[in-house]
Design a protein around this motif. Structure first.
Motif, short mmCIF file in Angstrom:
data_model
loop_
_atom_site.label_atom_id
_atom_site.label_comp_id
_atom_site.label_asym_id
_atom_site.label_seq_id
_atom_site.Cartn_x
_atom_site.Cartn_y
_atom_site.Cartn_z
N PRO A 244 27.19 57.13 29.89
CA PRO A 244 27.54 58.53 30.17
C PRO A 244 26.77 59.04 31.37
CG PRO A 244 26.05 58.40 28.31
CD PRO A 244 26.36 56.98 28.68
N PHE A 245 27.30 60.09 31.99
CA PHE A 245 26.63 60.71 33.13
C PHE A 245 25.59 61.73 32.65
CE2 PHE A 245 30.94 59.88 35.10
CZ PHE A 245 30.53 58.75 35.79
N PRO A 246 24.53 61.95 33.42
CA PRO A 246 23.54 62.95 33.02
C PRO A 246 24.04 64.37 33.17
CG PRO A 246 22.95 62.00 35.15
CD PRO A 246 24.10 61.20 34.63
N GLU A 247 25.05 64.58 34.07
CA GLU A 247 25.55 65.94 34.31
C GLU A 247 26.83 66.20 33.51
OE1 GLU A 247 24.37 63.57 37.90
OE2 GLU A 247 26.22 63.64 36.69
N GLU A 248 27.04 67.45 33.16
CA GLU A 248 28.29 67.87 32.53
C GLU A 248 29.44 67.74 33.52
OE1 GLU A 248 30.16 71.88 30.33
OE2 GLU A 248 28.21 71.95 31.35
N ARG A 249 30.63 67.46 32.98
CA ARG A 249 31.83 67.45 33.82
C ARG A 249 32.74 68.59 33.39
NH1 ARG A 249 29.05 64.61 36.09
NH2 ARG A 249 29.48 62.80 37.42
N PHE A 250 33.23 69.35 34.37
CA PHE A 250 34.22 70.40 34.13
C PHE A 250 35.60 69.82 34.39
CE2 PHE A 250 30.32 72.49 35.53
CZ PHE A 250 30.11 73.36 34.47
N ILE A 251 36.58 70.36 33.67
CA ILE A 251 37.94 69.85 33.82
C ILE A 251 38.91 71.01 33.76
CG2 ILE A 251 38.10 69.33 31.34
CD1 ILE A 251 39.81 66.88 32.14
N PHE A 252 39.80 71.08 34.72
CA PHE A 252 40.89 72.05 34.72
C PHE A 252 42.12 71.32 35.25
CE2 PHE A 252 43.80 74.88 36.86
CZ PHE A 252 43.95 75.92 35.95
#
Length: 298
Positions: A244-252
């Protein structure tokens, strides 16, 4: 205690003129490793004159993976790519800073009856590569590592696992692995898994710790190292996951990014029709509203 932390069942979604079963994202599990989106397409029968027609639409910040079990899809994109994907092949399109593409039934099949069945997957890019130049890669069935062991037939569709490497050019540590059998078989694959792991059952069933799970279910493991189960006769499953990545991912809609401001910019870019055009295409998919984008793609 069960080693399964979450069971996700397919939810129906309409992606234009075609219904799919959505697996990811899920309200309690947005991603599994770098995998952020999984749709199960079909199985669907289309009569003569009924066709898959998804006009040009944009992507940023991800790679798309199309893998068909049955049927044919014509892919065209703003790089000038025009390639037909057939069962057992892989289309891997990396959007990076931005790409547009269309997906349609090939012309020679539009007036015939046909079936379509497969998976459409999005893999988020590492933060440092989210703005890379877009690329496209197509792999034939014969390009993918295939081997048999203890009654199981393995195909590595993408990534690296079990000492094998797919030629598909992934950008973070991951795996997307198909297992098929003909006879009931116990499998212990835990020592090979890394990061987060999901198991999707396409056909047949598996038994784990006294519980049986069937088709259209996605299981997420608590501890990969304890991943042992029994496959029933004629079962097909898919392992996918990775670090997994350390940063959050946003999705739209079709946009993925670690920076929501970048998604807002992509919305405006698509509204202004400033993405590169797909040669030979004139239509496009409109940007959905803030409240209804979930029923379109995510």
């Amino acid at each position: 205690m069960s080693n399964i932390s979450l069971i996700i069942e397919e939810r129906p979604r309409n992606i234009g003129n075609f219904m799919v079963g959505r697996l990811l994202p899920f309200k309690d599990k947005r991603m599994v490793g770098p995998f952020i989106f999984i749709d199960h397409m079909g199985p669907a029968h289309m009569a003569a004159g009924q066709n898959l027609d998804i006009p040009p639409h944009p992507h940023i910040g991800l790679s798309t993976l199309t893998y068909l079990f049955e049927g044919n899809v014509m892919h065209k994109d703003s790089l000038g790519t025009e390639v037909e994907i057939k069962a057992g092949q892989v289309n891997w399109m990396t959007a990076g800073k931005g790409i547009a593409h269309s997906e349609r039934t090939p012309g020679y099949l539009r007036d015939t009856s046909k079936n379509l069945h497969g998976l459409q997957i999005w893999v988020a890019l590492p933060k440092a590569l989210e703005e890379m130049d877009p690329t496209f890669y197509h792999a034939d069935t014969s390009d993918l590592p295939y081997w048999e062991n203890d009654g199981i037939a393995y195909t590595l569709i993408a990534g690296n696992i079990m000492g094998k490497a797919s030629p598909v050019p992934v950008y973070s540590p991951l795996y997307f692995l198909q297992l098929k059998n003909t006879h009931r078989q116990t499998v212990n694959i835990g020592q090979h898994l890394f990061g987060e792991a999901g198991l999707y059952i396409l056909q047949g069933s598996i038994e784990s710790e006294g519980t049986t799970f069937g088709p259209k279910e996605l299981l997420v493991a608590k501890n990969n190292q304890l991943c042992e189960f029994t496959m029933a006769d004629n079962t097909i499953i898919y392992f996918f996951g990775g670090e997994p990545f350390p940063e959050e991912r946003f999705i739209f809609w079709n946009f993925v990014s670690s920076d929501y401001g970048r998604i807002e910019a992509a919305k405006q870019q698509w509204l202004a029709q400033n993405f590169a055009k797909v040669p030979g295409e004139t239509g496009f998919v409109p940007l959905p509203g803030e409240t209804d984008h979930l029923k379109h793609r995510v």
